[in-house]
Design a protein around this motif. Structure first.
Motif, mmCIF file in Angstrom:
data_model
loop_
_atom_site.group_PDB
_atom_site.id
_atom_site.type_symbol
_atom_site.label_atom_id
_atom_site.label_comp_id
_atom_site.label_asym_id
_atom_site.label_seq_id
_atom_site.Cartn_x
_atom_site.Cartn_y
_atom_site.Cartn_z
ATOM 1 N N ILE A 38 -5.263 -1.136 -2.318
ATOM 2 C CA ILE A 38 -5.568 0.056 -1.520
ATOM 3 C C ILE A 38 -4.844 1.285 -2.050
ATOM 4 N N LYS A 39 -3.715 1.099 -2.723
ATOM 5 C CA LYS A 39 -2.978 2.229 -3.288
ATOM 6 C C LYS A 39 -3.795 2.915 -4.369
ATOM 7 N N LEU A 72 -9.251 -0.772 2.573
ATOM 8 C CA LEU A 72 -9.163 0.673 2.400
ATOM 9 C C LEU A 72 -9.629 1.390 3.667
ATOM 10 N N SER A 81 -2.964 5.387 7.975
ATOM 11 C CA SER A 81 -2.420 6.527 7.232
ATOM 12 C C SER A 81 -2.225 7.740 8.128
ATOM 13 N N MET A 89 -6.224 5.249 -2.383
ATOM 14 C CA MET A 89 -5.569 6.315 -1.646
ATOM 15 C C MET A 89 -4.795 7.282 -2.537
ATOM 16 N N VAL A 115 -11.621 9.307 -0.063
ATOM 17 C CA VAL A 115 -11.979 7.888 0.025
ATOM 18 C C VAL A 115 -13.355 7.723 0.671
ATOM 19 N N LYS A 136 -6.991 13.198 1.404
ATOM 20 C CA LYS A 136 -7.077 11.907 0.714
ATOM 21 C C LYS A 136 -8.090 10.997 1.417
ATOM 22 N N ILE A 137 -8.044 11.009 2.726
ATOM 23 C CA ILE A 137 -8.971 10.187 3.515
ATOM 24 C C ILE A 137 -10.416 10.600 3.246
ATOM 25 N N MET A 184 -2.931 14.344 3.815
ATOM 26 C CA MET A 184 -3.390 12.975 4.001
ATOM 27 C C MET A 184 -4.863 12.948 4.395
ATOM 28 N N CYS A 217 -6.975 1.194 6.171
ATOM 29 C CA CYS A 217 -5.850 2.037 5.771
ATOM 30 C C CYS A 217 -6.016 3.483 6.240
ATOM 31 N N LEU A 218 -7.236 3.933 6.402
ATOM 32 C CA LEU A 218 -7.458 5.316 6.816
ATOM 33 C C LEU A 218 -6.845 5.594 8.179
ATOM 34 N N HIS A 257 1.838 1.319 -6.894
ATOM 35 C CA HIS A 257 1.107 2.520 -7.311
ATOM 36 C C HIS A 257 1.821 3.164 -8.498
#
Length: 227
Positions: free
Chosen positions: A142-143, A181, A188, A146, A210, A206-207, A203, A184-185, A112
């Protein structure tokens, strides 16, 4: 890494790359410069992915599926819930088959804008390989969804195009990108509660970004990807 027994401490000697992270330099870079550095980083990421996993490394599908199931179980054991989580779990179940047979290649695993160094407006190098792993190269992206996407969309588009030799990625890329992705949610939330519980709300924001980008994963391609 060398351990100093008497002190109970240790130290690591690493090489030094002059410059600063893309994240810190963004305010000094134009949109076109951000895009160009993204292109260069995408090409560099492809170079990283040229090494195949040793024969003793278990197939990516088996390892990733096991990790995902553990994270979902841990997520369900918490008091935290994000909206549409059941819908997203269904999306994962419908598309998890696409992980089968994916290449098992060397991964940076933390690629990232904080770990990409630039100097004089050009890519200088990549740092922090401490989390390196083996698996599907698409998982590296995925970075973007996110973290990097919220800082510089131009950079993100450049990275994707640079990785694909300046051509439009195939649909298979977007299916896997959105699948990883979505997975990843859940991880995370678990990771945040374990290591930075004071930043769980950040966080979750961010979710939700996405989820909005993918229209609750009705779309495999994010809304910000426009070329």
């Amino acid at each position: 890494m060398k351990k100093v027994d008497k002190e109970g401490k240790g130290y690591m000697i690493v090489s030094y790359i002059e410059g600063d992270s893309v994240e810190n330099e963004l305010t000094y870079l134009s949109e076109s410069e951000q895009f160009q550095i993204g292109l260069e980083s995408g090409k560099e990421l492809k170079r990283i992915h040229q090494y195949r996993a040793p024969n003793n490394i278990e197939p990516w599908f088996n390892r990733k599926l096991e990790k995902h199931k553990k994270y979902v179980d841990q997520y369900l054991a918490t008091s935290i819930r994000f909206h549409q989580d059941k819908v997203i779990l269904s999306f994962i179940e419908e598309n998890i088959k696409f992980m089968k047979g994916r290449p098992n290649l060397f991964q940076h695993d933390d690629f990232h804008i904080g770990n990409i160094i630039v100097k004089n407006g050009k890519l200088a190098g990549i740092i922090d390989f401490n989390s390196h792993d083996w698996g599907d190269p698409v998982h590296e992206f995925i970075k973007i969804g996110m973290f990097s996407r919220q800082k510089s969309i131009s950079f993100c588009i450049g990275q994707i195009l640079g990785y694909h030799d300046k051509t439009e990625p195939p649909e298979s890329f977007w299916i896997l990108y959105s699948l990883y992705l979505a997975m990843c949610l859940f991880s995370s939330v678990v990771w945040s509660l374990k290591f930075i519980p004071e930043e769980v709300d950040c966080m979750l924001n961010k979710i939700y970004t996405v989820i909005d980008d993918h229209n609750s994963f009705k779309s495999i391609k994010p809304s910000w990807y426009k070329i």
